[in-house]
Structure formats: structure tokens, C-alpha cells
Design an enzyme around this catalytic site. Structure first.
Site, PDB file in Angstrom:
ATOM      1  N   ARG A  51     -42.626  52.157  26.980  1.00 48.96           N
ATOM      2  CA  ARG A  51     -42.201  53.563  26.887  1.00 48.96           C
ATOM      3  C   ARG A  51     -43.121  54.492  27.679  1.00 48.96           C
ATOM      4  NH1 ARG A  51     -42.881  54.867  21.661  1.00 48.96           N
ATOM      5  NH2 ARG A  51     -41.024  53.937  20.775  1.00 48.96           N
ATOM      6  N   TYR A 104     -34.221  79.945  34.609  1.00 46.07           N
ATOM      7  CA  TYR A 104     -33.065  79.044  34.683  1.00 46.07           C
ATOM      8  C   TYR A 104     -32.255  79.129  33.355  1.00 46.07           C
ATOM      9  CZ  TYR A 104     -30.933  74.372  35.252  1.00 46.07           C
ATOM     10  OH  TYR A 104     -30.079  73.302  35.356  1.00 46.07           O
ATOM     11  N   ASP A 176     -42.341  77.661  35.615  1.00 46.71           N
ATOM     12  CA  ASP A 176     -41.365  76.726  36.174  1.00 46.71           C
ATOM     13  C   ASP A 176     -41.512  76.814  37.697  1.00 46.71           C
ATOM     14  OD1 ASP A 176     -39.132  75.477  37.281  1.00 46.71           O
ATOM     15  OD2 ASP A 176     -37.840  75.996  35.589  1.00 46.71           O
ATOM     16  N   LYS A 201     -34.864  68.258  42.019  1.00 47.23           N
ATOM     17  CA  LYS A 201     -34.628  69.090  43.189  1.00 47.23           C
ATOM     18  C   LYS A 201     -35.371  68.507  44.405  1.00 47.23           C
ATOM     19  CE  LYS A 201     -32.169  71.329  40.325  1.00 47.23           C
ATOM     20  NZ  LYS A 201     -32.569  72.483  39.540  1.00 47.23           N
TER      21      LYS A 201
HETATM   22  C1  LIG Z   1     -32.460  72.616  38.116  1.00 51.33           C
HETATM   23  C2  LIG Z   1     -33.540  73.371  37.485  1.00 51.33           C
HETATM   24  C3  LIG Z   1     -34.069  72.968  36.255  1.00 51.33           C
HETATM   25  C4  LIG Z   1     -33.497  71.826  35.479  1.00 51.33           C
HETATM   26  O1  LIG Z   1     -33.561  70.594  36.100  1.00 51.33           O
HETATM   27  P1  LIG Z   1     -32.590  69.399  35.658  1.00 51.33           P
HETATM   28  O2  LIG Z   1     -33.263  68.208  36.174  1.00 51.33           O
HETATM   29  O3  LIG Z   1     -31.258  69.680  36.262  1.00 51.33           O
HETATM   30  O4  LIG Z   1     -32.537  69.404  34.142  1.00 51.33           O
HETATM   31  C5  LIG Z   1     -35.113  73.698  35.732  1.00 51.33           C
HETATM   32  N1  LIG Z   1     -35.601  74.783  36.373  1.00 51.33           N
HETATM   33  C6  LIG Z   1     -35.120  75.192  37.543  1.00 51.33           C
HETATM   34  C7  LIG Z   1     -35.710  76.391  38.191  1.00 51.33           C
HETATM   35  C8  LIG Z   1     -34.059  74.508  38.137  1.00 51.33           C
HETATM   36  O5  LIG Z   1     -33.561  74.957  39.303  1.00 51.33           O
END
Ligand SMILES: *Cc1c(COP(=O)(O)O)cnc(C)c1O
Length: 386
Positions: A51, A104, A176, A201
Site C-alpha cells: 500500500r 477548483y 493548489d 495535468k
Molecule cells: C484538475 C484539477 C484538480 C483535480 O485533479 P483531478 O486529478 O482531476 O482530480 C485540482 N486542482 C486543479 C487546479 C485542477 O485543475
């Protein structure tokens, strides 16, 4: 030897003791790890269960630490999972958190729904507030969550002013950093306590899997994040960790290429009929451009475009005319994407840029030829205006 540049380190840093000589680590798929003898089962310091990941995870974590100047990178199955984990690791029932209003959407939903169920109150502040955030801090405030530039509307936080305020009051700051992705912004270097990325991303970079990471530099925050992840049982599958590691090796030149293409398209769009504004922090017209110059070393391919209002039918015609820009959520892959954005549906009034009747669109500029992308957008703008 002098310390090598990030692009070099991301390609050359590998964990030692690999049993094979391939460039990339092999993927160990395993829940159970077989032990040599009975004593090994309970030996402290020995990895005894899958894990917590395997060699691929360790190599990915080391790369993410290099990317963000962190000492620990905790992997999560998604970016949303990383946001939730970071916040949950620093709050307890009765606490209050301040959250930038441009975060987000699903992060906002986590704060409204899950934090409330945990007995934690969230207040959403306008991202551009700066020092005035002081007035929203209460005796119960334990965390400030920022996203800079924020989703859809691309305002920047005055991160350094907010960090200074938070430090005075012993409040944990969380960023973030999916847009800055460690290549363009390093929040921990700016004094932020916890940095998050949706690896989905630019780290993965090929739109083919999910992943998230929570980066920390202090022992205190690292322990809080690790314990919470352990208690919740969050982990990242080895195949996804492998895809993220492969993407990470080339993130620097990819993001630079996205940034160069994105900037050319953004500047060009400003000159086109039907375009009211372009929300891109690298453009001198952006109201937070000076913060961008101070805190970022470049831009990527994601920004907003607002079109003069011509009604819903024109918006539909714009999107249906696009051939190279795909219509789809997410971003950070090699391909260009477009979606309509409606921040007013979830945000508080007066909290964001471009609060007009204009029609907001979010573009992700990929690695295609810029001339081809311009031709595609021109067809869509013609469909929009006529
Ligand atoms: C896409 C995104 C997320 C979430 O990512 P996932 O892998 O799709 O859950 C969080 N913060 C930002 C700024 C994003 O663009």
C-alpha cells in the site's frame, strides 16, 4: 559538481540499487511482499506491504521533491484527493478555514460538504484580497487555501502577503499549484507550508491517467500529511505512478512549449473580432501581472478568453466549429482543449475578474502548430460573430 538544473535532474535522478539496467524502472505490481523469514514480518523500517508503494513510487516521489523543493511528496489517486488530504491533515472539528473563492470547483465542494460534516467552517475570500485577508481571520482559523492563478478566471493571490499574515498567526498555508506545476512556481520557496498538484495535468502530460501529490518541506506538516494518508488508506496504483514518472521526466520542455504556444495565441486573440478580453497573467494587461512577474518564472498553455456576448446560440456555434481544439474537461495533455466556463454559477458575487455579460471560455493550448490552431480558432470566431 555544481547543482544541476531542474530539467537535468528530472531526467537523471534515479533511485539506487535497481536490479536492471533499463532507463526506466520496472513496475512492481504487488499488494503482498514476501518476507524471507518470520523476523522480517515485523522488522521496523522494512517495507512489508504494497500500500505504501514500491520502487516506482519512490522514484516519482523523489522527482516531485526536486520539482517543488520539497522534502516529502505524498501521492494520492487524484488531484481532488490531494486537495482533500492536504486540508484534512491540518484541521480538526471546531476549526475555521479561509479558502480563495477561485479554487477548483470540486475543492470548493469538498469544503462546503465534507468539511462541514467534519465540523469545520469554510469562508471563501476574493483571491485578490491581499493584506485585507487579516480582517477575515478568526481565533479558530487554522488554514488558508489558495490557488494561484485560480481556476477559470486566473486571478493571482498575493501569496507573499498572505504567507506573512499566516505566519504571524500560526496558520497553515496551502497552495493548489497545479497551474504552476513546480516548473513555473515553487510555493514552498515562497513560504507556503503545503503545495498540491493534480499530477493528472502537466506531470502526467498525456491525458491518460490520474494522480495527485501533496508536497511539504517541514517535518511537522510532512508528518500530518503522511499520518492522514495512512489513516485514510490513500495510495496510487503502480501503473499510474509509472505514467506520472514518465511524464515528469519531460515536464520542463513540455511546459515551456505549452507556454510559448499559449502566449502567441493569447496575444493574437486580443486582436481578433468578437474577443472582449484575454485572461492570461503573462500579458501586461492582466491586473495581477506584477505578482506573476514576482512569483512565477513563466506561463503554461491554460488561460481564459472572454467573448463579447452574442447569446447562447453563438457560443454553441463557436464550439461546434472547432476541429483541432477538443471539447473536454481537464488539461495539461499534449492536445488543445476548449470548454465554456461559468464561474458565476458557483462563486460569490464581486469575488472574481471579468464579472461581466461576456462569455468566458477556457482554452488549453497544446503542442500542435500555432498557425494551425489560429486557423481553427478563426473559423470558430467567424461562426461566433456571424
Ligand atoms: C484538475 C484539477 C484538480 C483535480 O485533479 P483531478 O486529478 O482531476 O482530480 C485540482 N486542482 C486543479 C487546479 C485542477 O485543475
Amino acid at each position: 559538481m555544481t547543482k544541476k538544473k531542474l530539467s537535468t535532474r528530472l531526467i537523471h535522478e534515479r533511485s539506487g540499487g535497481r536490479p536492471n539496467l533499463t532507463v526506466n524502472p520496472s513496475i512492481d505490481r504487488g499488494s503482498t511482499l514476501l518476507m524471507p523469514d518470520i523476523d522480517a514480518l515485523y522488522e521496523s523500517g522494512r517495507q512489508t506491504y504494497g500500500r505504501i508503494g514500491n520502487s516506482v513510487h519512490r522514484e516519482l516521489e523523489a522527482g516531485l521533491c526536486a520539482l517543488e523543493n520539497a522534502t516529502q511528496a505524498q501521492l494520492t489517486p487524484t488531484g481532488v484527493g490531494a486537495c482533500a488530504l492536504a486540508i484534512a491533515s491540518v484541521v480538526k472539528s471546531g476549526d475555521h478555514v479561509l479558502v480563495a473563492d477561485n479554487v477548483y470547483g470540486p475543492t470548493r465542494r469538498f469544503c462546503r460538504r465534507r468539511l462541514r460534516a467534519m465540523g469545520v467552517e469554510a469562508t471563501f475570500f476574493p483571491a485578490r484580497i491581499g493584506k485585507e485577508l487579516r480582517d477575515l481571520i478568526t481565533d479558530r482559523t487554522t488554514a488558508i487555501f489558495m490557488e494561484s492563478p485560480g481556476s477559470l478566471t486566473f486571478e493571482l493571490c498575493d501569496t507573499q502577503a498572505i504567507v506573512a499574515l499566516a505566519r504571524e498567526r500560526g496558520i497553515t498555508t496551502i497552495m493548489d499549484n497545479t497551474w504552476g506545476c513546480g516548473v513555473l512556481q515553487k510555493p514552498l520557496d515562497l513560504g507556503v507550508d503545503v503545495s498540491i498538484q493534480a499530477l493528472t495535468k502537466y506531470v502526467v502530460g498525456h491525458a491518460d491517467c490520474f494522480g495527485g501529490a501533496v508536497m511539504t518541506a517541514s517535518d511537522k506538516h510532512a508528518a500530518a500529511v503522511k499520518n492522514t494518508a495512512t489513516d485514510w488508506g490513500t495510495t496510487l496504483g503502480p501503473d499510474d505512478a509509472y505514467s506520472a514518472l514518465r511524464g515528469l521526466r519531460t515536464i520542463v520542455p513540455r511546459v515551456q512549449a505549452h507556454g510559448a504556444n499559449g502566449r502567441r495565441i493569447a496575444e493574437w486573440l486580443l486582436e481578433q473580432d468578437g474577443v472582449a478580453d484575454v485572461l492570461h497573467p503573462a500579458l501586461p494587461e492582466h491586473p495581477d501581472h506584477n505578482i506573476w512577474l514576482r512569483d512565477f518564472t513563466g506561463a503554461n498553455g491554460l488561460f481564459g478568453v472572454s467573448l463579447e456576448d452574442r447569446g447562447d446560440k453563438a457560443v454553441r456555434a463557436f464550439f461546434d466549429a472547432l476541429e483541432l481544439f477538443g471539447l473536454g474537461f481537464s488539461w495539461g495533455g499534449y492536445e488543445s482543449l476548449a470548454i465554456p466556463a461559468d464561474p458565476g454559477a458557483i462563486r460569490e458575487k464581486g469575488h472574481w475578474l471579468n464579472e461581466t455579460e461576456d462569455r468566458l471560455i477556457r482554452l488549453h493550448v497544446g503542442l500542435e502548430d500555432v498557425g494551425d490552431l489560429q486557423e481553427d480558432l478563426l473559423c470558430a470566431l467567424n461562426a461566433y460573430c456571424n
